[in-house]
Design a protein around this motif. Structure first.
Motif, mmCIF file in Angstrom:
data_model
loop_
_atom_site.group_PDB
_atom_site.id
_atom_site.type_symbol
_atom_site.label_atom_id
_atom_site.label_comp_id
_atom_site.label_asym_id
_atom_site.label_seq_id
_atom_site.Cartn_x
_atom_site.Cartn_y
_atom_site.Cartn_z
ATOM 1 N N UNK A 92 0.822 -1.205 0.000
ATOM 2 C CA UNK A 92 0.000 0.000 0.000
ATOM 3 C C UNK A 92 0.856 1.254 0.000
ATOM 4 N N UNK A 93 2.029 1.166 0.636
ATOM 5 C CA UNK A 93 2.914 2.339 0.664
ATOM 6 C C UNK A 93 3.398 2.652 -0.751
ATOM 7 N N UNK A 94 3.774 1.600 -1.468
ATOM 8 C CA UNK A 94 4.205 1.799 -2.860
ATOM 9 C C UNK A 94 3.044 2.346 -3.678
ATOM 10 N N UNK A 95 1.882 1.751 -3.469
ATOM 11 C CA UNK A 95 0.698 2.134 -4.235
ATOM 12 C C UNK A 95 0.353 3.600 -3.996
ATOM 13 N N UNK A 96 0.479 4.022 -2.734
ATOM 14 C CA UNK A 96 0.165 5.414 -2.411
ATOM 15 C C UNK A 96 1.099 6.361 -3.155
ATOM 16 N N UNK A 97 2.385 5.987 -3.192
ATOM 17 C CA UNK A 97 3.335 6.860 -3.894
ATOM 18 C C UNK A 97 3.081 6.845 -5.397
ATOM 19 N N UNK A 98 2.679 5.668 -5.912
ATOM 20 C CA UNK A 98 2.437 5.567 -7.349
ATOM 21 C C UNK A 98 1.221 6.389 -7.745
ATOM 22 N N UNK A 99 0.146 6.239 -6.937
ATOM 23 C CA UNK A 99 -1.080 6.969 -7.236
ATOM 24 C C UNK A 99 -0.864 8.473 -7.127
ATOM 25 N N UNK A 100 0.042 8.820 -6.230
ATOM 26 C CA UNK A 100 0.296 10.220 -5.953
ATOM 27 C C UNK A 100 1.295 10.823 -6.928
ATOM 28 N N UNK A 101 1.983 9.983 -7.693
ATOM 29 C CA UNK A 101 3.072 10.397 -8.577
ATOM 30 C C UNK A 101 4.135 11.176 -7.821
ATOM 31 N N UNK A 102 4.548 10.608 -6.714
ATOM 32 C CA UNK A 102 5.554 11.303 -5.889
ATOM 33 C C UNK A 102 6.384 10.258 -5.175
ATOM 34 N N UNK A 103 7.617 10.593 -4.846
ATOM 35 C CA UNK A 103 8.416 9.769 -3.930
ATOM 36 C C UNK A 103 8.436 10.470 -2.586
ATOM 37 N N UNK A 104 8.267 9.705 -1.521
ATOM 38 C CA UNK A 104 8.208 10.337 -0.200
ATOM 39 C C UNK A 104 9.524 10.952 0.227
ATOM 40 N N UNK A 105 10.598 10.654 -0.519
ATOM 41 C CA UNK A 105 11.867 11.342 -0.267
ATOM 42 C C UNK A 105 11.660 12.854 -0.324
ATOM 43 N N UNK A 106 10.792 13.297 -1.251
ATOM 44 C CA UNK A 106 10.586 14.732 -1.411
ATOM 45 C C UNK A 106 9.808 15.337 -0.244
ATOM 46 N N UNK A 107 8.878 14.517 0.321
ATOM 47 C CA UNK A 107 8.128 15.019 1.484
ATOM 48 C C UNK A 107 8.932 14.892 2.772
ATOM 49 N N UNK A 108 9.822 13.865 2.816
ATOM 50 C CA UNK A 108 10.434 13.477 4.089
ATOM 51 C C UNK A 108 11.948 13.351 3.994
ATOM 52 N N UNK A 109 12.637 14.442 3.643
ATOM 53 C CA UNK A 109 14.104 14.328 3.499
ATOM 54 C C UNK A 109 14.812 13.946 4.798
ATOM 55 N N UNK A 110 14.342 14.497 5.904
ATOM 56 C CA UNK A 110 15.008 14.224 7.182
ATOM 57 C C UNK A 110 14.868 12.750 7.540
ATOM 58 N N UNK A 111 13.652 12.245 7.392
ATOM 59 C CA UNK A 111 13.402 10.844 7.733
ATOM 60 C C UNK A 111 14.237 9.921 6.858
ATOM 61 N N UNK A 112 14.366 10.271 5.577
ATOM 62 C CA UNK A 112 15.158 9.427 4.679
ATOM 63 C C UNK A 112 16.609 9.379 5.131
ATOM 64 N N UNK A 113 17.154 10.535 5.451
ATOM 65 C CA UNK A 113 18.548 10.594 5.885
ATOM 66 C C UNK A 113 18.751 9.756 7.147
ATOM 67 N N UNK A 114 17.838 9.911 8.092
ATOM 68 C CA UNK A 114 17.980 9.185 9.346
ATOM 69 C C UNK A 114 17.814 7.697 9.116
#
Lengths: 423, 377
Positions: free
Chosen positions: A185-207
């Motif tokens: 579902x996480x993949x699906x949400x990003x696909x449907x949204x046409x976005x990677x959560x890296x763009x929303x969550x840079x800090x979380x990705x780094x950590x």
């Protein structure tokens, strides 16, 4: 006979036993081969970084080296320390490797058939199982009845406690956007949204990336097996096949960490414009989705290897400092600020609309303005604000700014130039 | 900085559970066969004791039973990563005792060779020190440059490590054709490569964390422990035998003695990095001034120094390498005593390490830069 036949051909058995079994076997084969070649890749990458060639002798460009290594490992003598706890000593590496492999079950390697199973607590499952995996390291170190492995095991338990927390908390941010724990579902949400959560969550990705390196016991966090200090750390007393199980677990964990990061932050198997293939060529689409996933994972693995061959190693107390004073506050701040951003965007500004997802779940999809808002807030508000909070927390700690601090601490030069008379 | 104050928890007081960890003689980070007995509380070092002697060969006693010329190769095998420097210490001591003059060309070539050896030795130190702290890649970079120096040695003497390069009264061989070009070529690339290492380490947060404030040795402590070389200079004492008691042609050349300020591992690292630059500077100057002429002075067939004694010391890459030589007028020395810099610097380990962690002990061994061949003799 008839009963056996009925059991075999039972659709429930088919769905829940035979089909997964086949996929598991295929996956195990692929993953184990992949891990063997990851070791080869590691050696080649390190050679590339260190201005040398790496394995070149076995096969063309050393491509058969993993096979030769495997044969060597299987033929080696299996030593068990005389006063060690034999049962636990034998059991510990199996525990490590099984926990590493089980996690593969919930990772969506691609669209459709490429996922073994999709459980709605996928991420929780991964986090809990991989915590158990580190128990294998602790038990192995303890059962060896030797001081170096014991120190290695102690270090790893401390490391596990600090970095599991940061890792789990870092995942909360993207979950607030995906609104599901299921990996698919996480993949699906990003696909449907046409976005990677890296763009929303840079800090979380780094950590997550840093915690992932720490979880896989790789430099700069390879304290449990710090070669220079603890000989080989927790697996000092292991040899032959048992040792190779630990090795296997380590590389599988690296694979899994990258896979989770890709799934949660980099859109999993989805890729811009690839969706257009799905209605007409589902087979090709599945294949391409697996390929996209693999490429993303290997890019992250390359980054892991890059880290390993560039950085020195942290000391034990510095590792704890980084975990508790930097990463965990940063994740907590991230959760708080992200929550606020979502609340404002969703409730106050009304930038999102609710749609049904492919799996029947409720997806909250922001429009174009919403996306711009979320990305802008993430990079212009979330990142600076987290940094300010961290700076406030750590401004008094010794490792905040070592260079500046060093110049403050010892300003005057001892007047010792003429001590010996001459010079 | 983490350094536990052990004054509050006296040894043996209730609540402390100590563990004795035997580090070495077979251990990847003790640079040979050093055995360190660590007393640990958790990971903190409460006490430590160095057990040396696993590589003891009785060099000093052997030397009493050899003619002066036969002793030369034994010195190469003391600090086997700096063979030329060790050789020089002995040969100069004999020359001083027997009053042998060395022609200027030989002196200049000796300076070039010892400075090249210093660079090679410091590169080996840099590689192993960084590897002990976890930066594996530096090790191979440093070896790449060390290889160039060893190639020069191989072309010159036919040997890479234990070169037996020098001869009482001068040199065995004159320079080979192309020697100067090869040394200059090395000097051309070297600063760039040094900058490369410093890019990886100097500003690296982890490297700073592991070295800044670790194993601080104040100037007073350093002098009390009679440490020499980069360890002493890292503590802020400007003391270099090459400046204090110039030998060969060091007083004719223009160079600086780098000193640290804080006496910690990071300063010792900086001092050694700067020393490599200075060595390169010395080599280039010596090459420019290299005179023509003989390479061997007047040396008797059988060396029989007049009865008497001499102490001569040079600045080896590790510190002050001294040779105390007593002659009774025969062709065998009466007594030969070596002052090994590594062994005396190693005494500072206990002072530096107590209160730090196991990982710091490793960093400190690397920072002192010991070679067990020299410690144990």
């Amino acid at each position: 006979m008839e009963l056996v036949e009925r059991i075999i051909s039972n659709p429930v058995m088919m769905e829940y036993v035979w089909k997964p079994l086949v996929v598991i076997l295929i996956l195990l084969f692929i993953v184990l081969t992949l891990v063997a070649y990851l070791v080869y890749a590691e050696r080649k990458v390190s050679a590339f970084i260190q201005a040398r060639l790496g394995p070149m002798r076995v096969g063309p460009y050393g491509l058969l080296q993993p096979l030769a290594d495997l044969i060597k490992l299987l033929l080696k003598e299996d030593l068990i320390p005389a006063e060690g706890d034999r049962a636990i000593f034998k059991f510990a590496p199996i525990m490590s490797v099984v926990c590493a492999l089980v996690v593969l079950a919930v990772i969506p390697f691609g669209w459709g058939v490429a996922t073994i199973t999709d459980i709605n607590i996928g991420l929780l499952f991964i986090l809990s199982v991989s915590s158990v995996g580190i128990l294998g390291i602790i038990l192995g170190g303890w059962a060896s009845n030797s001081k170096y492995p014991l120190l290695g095991a102690l270090r790893s338990s401390a490391q596990m406690v600090s970095y599991e927390v940061a890792m789990a908390l870092a995942l909360v941010g993207p979950l607030m956007f995906a609104k599901s724990l299921s990996m698919t579902a996480i993949v699906e949400a990003q696909r449907a949204d046409h976005i990677w959560y890296l763009l929303y969550q840079p800090v979380a990705f780094l950590i997550f990336l840093v915690a992932g390196v720490a979880e896989t016991n790789r430099t700069p966090f390879d304290l449990p097996e710090a070669e220079a200090e603890l000989v080989a750390g927790f697996h000092t007393e292991y040899s032959g096949f048992r040792w190779s199980l630990y090795f296997l677990a380590e590389y599988t964990n690296m694979l899994i960490s990258s896979a989770i990061a890709v799934t949660v932050f980099l859109g999993g198997w989805s890729f811009p414009l690839l969706d257009r293939l799905r209605p007409e060529h589902p087979g090709l689409f599945t294949l391409l989705s697996i390929l996209v996933f693999a490429v993303k994972v290997f890019v992250l693995i390359y980054i892991f290897m890059w880290f390993r061959w560039t950085f020195p190693r942290y000391r034990y107390d510095q590792l704890m400092d980084l975990g508790w004073k930097w990463m965990i506050p940063a994740t907590l701040a991230n959760i708080l600020i992200t929550g606020a951003i979502i609340m404002i965007g969703q409730e106050t500004l009304g930038l999102t609309k609710v749609t049904g997802g492919e799996y029947g779940e409720r997806l909250v999809v922001p429009g174009l303005a919403g996306k711009a808002y979320f990305i802008g807030m993430a990079w212009l508000v979330l990142v600076p604000l987290t940094w300010i909070i961290l700076a406030i927390i750590n401004r008094r700690s010794y490792d905040f700014n070592l260079r500046a601090q060093r110049q403050i601490r010892l300003p005057e030069r001892p007047a010792t130039d003429d001590v010996f008379g001459k010079v | 900085m983490y350094q536990r104050d052990l004054g509050a928890t006296e040894k043996g007081s209730p609540g402390i559970r100590e563990m004795v960890l035997n580090m070495g003689p077979q251990h990847p980070a003790t640079h040979g066969v050093l055995r360190i007995i660590l007393k640990l509380d958790g990971e903190t070092v409460v006490d430590l004791d160095c057990d040396i002697g696993y590589l003891h060969r009785g060099v000093e006693k052997i030397c009493e039973n050899r003619p002066y010329t036969h002793i030369e190769p034994y010195f190469d095998r003391l600090d086997y990563v700096a063979g030329v420097s060790n050789n020089l210490a002995y040969i100069e001591a004999v020359e001083k005792l027997a009053g042998i003059e060395v022609p200027p060309r030989a002196q200049y070539i000796r300076v070039i060779l010892t400075e090249l050896q210093r660079i090679a030795s410091h590169l080996l130190w840099l590689g192993t020190h960084a590897m002990d702290i976890g930066a594996v890649t530096i090790f191979l970079y440093a070896f790449r440059e060390r290889e160039e120096v060893l190639n020069i040695f191989e072309n010159y003497f036919g040997a890479r490590l234990t070169t037996n390069a020098l001869r009482i009264g001068g040199l065995f061989y004159d320079t080979y054709p192309g020697f100067e070009e090869q040394v200059r070529a090395f000097c051309r690339i070297f600063p760039e490569r040094l900058n490369e290492y410093e890019t990886i380490l100097n500003e690296n947060r982890i490297w700073l964390g592991r070295t800044v404030g670790v194993g601080v040795l104040t100037a007073e402590e350093a002098k009390d422990l009679s440490v020499t070389g980069p360890v002493l200079r890292g503590s802020g004492v400007k003391w270099d035998i090459r400046k204090a008691f110039p030998y060969e042609v060091y007083d004719e050349l223009d160079w600086e003695v780098p000193v640290g300020e804080n006496g910690d591992t990071y300063d010792r690292y900086l001092v050694r990095m700067e020393e490599m630059r200075q060595s390169r500077h010395i080599i280039l100057q010596a090459l420019d001034r290299l005179p023509q002429g003989p390479i061997l002075g007047k040396v008797p067939k059988m060396i029989r120094p007049p009865a008497g004694e001499v102490y001569h010391s040079i600045e080896s890459p590790k510190g002050e390498l001294g040779v105390y030589l007593v002659s009774n007028g025969t062709s065998f020395p009466e007594r030969l005593r070596i002052r090994p810099p590594s062994q005396i610097n190693l005494q500072a380990l206990r002072k530096m390490a107590i209160g730090h962690m196991v990982a710091d002990v490793i960093a400190l061994i690397g920072s002192i830069d010991i070679v067990l061949g020299e410690v144990d003799r």
